[in-house]
Design an enzyme around this catalytic site. Structure first.
Site, short mmCIF file in Angstrom:
data_model
loop_
_atom_site.label_atom_id
_atom_site.label_comp_id
_atom_site.label_asym_id
_atom_site.label_seq_id
_atom_site.Cartn_x
_atom_site.Cartn_y
_atom_site.Cartn_z
N THR A 1 -36.12 -73.89 28.20
CA THR A 1 -36.11 -73.31 29.55
C THR A 1 -37.49 -73.19 30.19
OG1 THR A 1 -36.26 -71.04 28.72
CG2 THR A 1 -34.03 -71.94 29.06
N TRP A 2 -38.49 -73.84 29.61
CA TRP A 2 -39.83 -73.77 30.22
C TRP A 2 -39.75 -74.40 31.61
CZ3 TRP A 2 -44.88 -76.57 28.18
CH2 TRP A 2 -45.99 -75.94 28.75
N ASP B 1 -33.58 -71.47 24.17
CA ASP B 1 -34.97 -71.14 23.84
C ASP B 1 -35.72 -70.71 25.09
OD1 ASP B 1 -37.33 -71.42 21.86
OD2 ASP B 1 -38.02 -72.42 23.69
N TYR C 1 -42.67 -67.85 30.07
CA TYR C 1 -42.11 -68.80 31.02
C TYR C 1 -41.83 -68.14 32.37
CZ TYR C 1 -41.42 -71.60 26.75
OH TYR C 1 -41.60 -72.28 25.57
N GLN D 1 -41.63 -73.43 15.34
CA GLN D 1 -41.28 -74.28 16.48
C GLN D 1 -42.52 -75.09 16.86
OE1 GLN D 1 -40.42 -73.44 21.06
NE2 GLN D 1 -38.74 -72.70 19.81
N TYR E 1 -40.05 -78.93 19.83
CA TYR E 1 -40.14 -78.70 21.28
C TYR E 1 -40.71 -79.93 21.99
CZ TYR E 1 -45.19 -77.13 21.35
OH TYR E 1 -46.55 -77.02 21.27
P1 NAP Z 1 -38.85 -81.79 27.21
O1 NAP Z 1 -37.62 -81.09 26.88
O2 NAP Z 1 -39.38 -82.83 26.27
O3 NAP Z 1 -38.71 -82.50 28.64
C1 NAP Z 1 -38.20 -81.84 29.77
C2 NAP Z 1 -38.27 -82.84 30.93
O4 NAP Z 1 -37.46 -83.97 30.61
C3 NAP Z 1 -37.76 -82.29 32.23
O5 NAP Z 1 -38.56 -82.82 33.27
C4 NAP Z 1 -36.34 -82.84 32.33
O6 NAP Z 1 -35.97 -83.08 33.65
C5 NAP Z 1 -36.48 -84.15 31.61
N1 NAP Z 1 -35.22 -84.54 30.95
C6 NAP Z 1 -34.51 -83.84 30.05
N2 NAP Z 1 -33.41 -84.51 29.68
C7 NAP Z 1 -33.42 -85.66 30.38
C8 NAP Z 1 -32.54 -86.77 30.44
N3 NAP Z 1 -31.43 -86.81 29.70
N4 NAP Z 1 -32.86 -87.79 31.27
C9 NAP Z 1 -33.97 -87.75 32.03
N5 NAP Z 1 -34.85 -86.73 32.02
C10 NAP Z 1 -34.57 -85.69 31.19
O7 NAP Z 1 -40.07 -80.81 27.48
P2 NAP Z 1 -40.31 -79.24 27.41
O8 NAP Z 1 -39.55 -78.52 28.46
O9 NAP Z 1 -41.78 -79.05 27.33
O10 NAP Z 1 -39.76 -78.83 25.95
C11 NAP Z 1 -38.46 -78.35 25.73
C12 NAP Z 1 -38.46 -76.85 25.48
O11 NAP Z 1 -39.23 -76.54 24.33
C13 NAP Z 1 -39.12 -76.04 26.59
O12 NAP Z 1 -38.33 -75.97 27.75
C14 NAP Z 1 -39.35 -74.76 25.88
O13 NAP Z 1 -38.17 -74.00 25.77
C15 NAP Z 1 -39.81 -75.26 24.51
N6 NAP Z 1 -41.29 -75.39 24.39
C16 NAP Z 1 -41.93 -74.58 23.51
C17 NAP Z 1 -43.32 -74.65 23.38
C18 NAP Z 1 -44.02 -73.75 22.42
O14 NAP Z 1 -45.23 -73.63 22.47
N7 NAP Z 1 -43.30 -73.14 21.51
C19 NAP Z 1 -44.05 -75.56 24.17
C20 NAP Z 1 -43.36 -76.41 25.02
C21 NAP Z 1 -41.98 -76.31 25.12
P3 NAP Z 1 -34.90 -82.17 34.44
O15 NAP Z 1 -35.42 -80.78 34.39
O16 NAP Z 1 -34.88 -82.79 35.79
O17 NAP Z 1 -33.58 -82.31 33.73
#
Ligand code: NAP
Length: 276
Positions: free
Chosen positions: A19-20, A48, A53, A162, A190
């Site tokens: 949900t970031w 998550d 966030y 994570q 992540y």
């Molecule tokens: P991610 O999930 O790798 O990528 C998200 C991006 O990909 C968004 O722009 C989304 O677009 C796009 N996307 C997702 N599914 C898609 C699909 N099927 N086709 C095309 N585009 C797609 O990146 P993230 O948000 O950084 O990582 C996921 C989660 O991990 C975060 O939201 C957070 O909860 C967690 N996180 C944790 C940390 C930490 O330090 N612990 C750091 C980073 C992230 P749309 O929004 O347009 O669908």
């Protein structure tokens, strides 16, 4: 939905919802609410989030989307390192609970390592567990040496680390992932599609096309291929959520895994854990 079993025996979905960056743009809110609900309908009940966030905006969005479906969820949130002290952790947790509209978290994580001694964070987490505010606790962005220190500091009950893990971030395969699995701890991957940057990769697109899947599905199925890693992609539309959900059922054949290995080789020697 396939599941991963935590060291406590708790089963959680192998693919959840990140949900970031959610809850921050009024023009995207309806799509995001619908996406979260659709994901839960499809079994992506692990959500998550973090107090970081949107300064709580993502937690509030989840509360609004899913407040009436609390018992279906496995809710994960994270505390800032500067809030991970004995005194501040309880207040941070309480504020997250309030925004999420619930009385307990299923998993509470230290977001990354800061100045607070790990032993103190462990004590804080255990106190929250005793109070019934959290069911499990874990960490995020801790490399192998930090994890060893955590265990020495009394943190063997940590259930997960994570970490940044995807086809272009294979460093954890050298030491950290084997170490976690040996300890019975789960990894959560992540940014499993590298925040979208991975999806235009020509080789990934070609491989995906050959097996009738999308690049996102191949990238996600790859992170989950061991059966011991949970992927938490963030998707802001129902269409993306549906596409990602199907990745949990995609088993990549060995020739596809070989082709991915060739296009995205793992580093030859250990590198420090990367983070975003
Ligand atoms: P991610 O999930 O790798 O990528 C998200 C991006 O990909 C968004 O722009 C989304 O677009 C796009 N996307 C997702 N599914 C898609 C699909 N099927 N086709 C095309 N585009 C797609 O990146 P993230 O948000 O950084 O990582 C996921 C989660 O991990 C975060 O939201 C957070 O909860 C967690 N996180 C944790 C940390 C930490 O330090 N612990 C750091 C980073 C992230 P749309 O929004 O347009 O669908």
């Amino acid at each position: 939905m396939k599941t991963v079993t935590l060291s406590t025996g708790q089963q959680v979905p192998m693919i959840g919802q990140g949900t970031w960056m959610m809850g921050e743009r009024p023009d995207r809110r309806e799509d995001e609410l619908a996406a979260l609900r659709a994901g839960v309908d499809l079994g992506m009940t692990l959500i998550d989030t973090a107090e970081m966030y949107g300064n709580g905006a993502a937690e509030s969005l989840i509360g609004e989307a899913l407040g009436d479906r609390r018992d279906e969820l496995f809710l994960v949130s994270k505390a800032f390192p500067h809030n991970a002290s004995r005194q501040r952790l309880a207040a941070s947790c309480e504020a997250s609970l309030k925004r999420l509209g619930t009385d307990r978290l299923d998993l509470y994580l230290l977001h990354w390592r800061g100045e607070v001694p790990l032993a103190e964070t462990v004590e804080g987490m255990e106190a929250l567990q005793r109070a019934g505010k959290i069911r499990h606790w874990g960490v995020s962005n801790l490399d192998t040496d930090d994890m060893e220190e955590l265990v020495e500091a009394g943190g063997m009950a940590c259930v997960t680390d994570q970490i940044l893990y995807n086809l272009t971030r294979r460093g954890p395969e050298q030491e950290l992932l084997p170490w976690l699995f040996e300890q019975g701890m789960t990894a959560m991957a992540y940014s499993p599609v590298e925040q979208g940057r991975l999806l235009g990769h020509p080789v990934l697109a070609k491989i995906a096309g050959e097996i009738g899947a999308s690049p996102a599905q191949v990238a996600l199925a790859w992170t989950m291929r061991s059966g011991r890693v949970i992927a938490i992609p963030k998707a802001g539309t129902v269409e993306h959520v549906r596409e990602n959900r199907a990745a949990a059922d995609l088993v990549l054949p060995s020739d596809v895994l070989d082709a991915l290995d060739a296009a995205f080789p793992r580093p030859a020697r250990p590198i420090p854990l990367e983070m975003l």
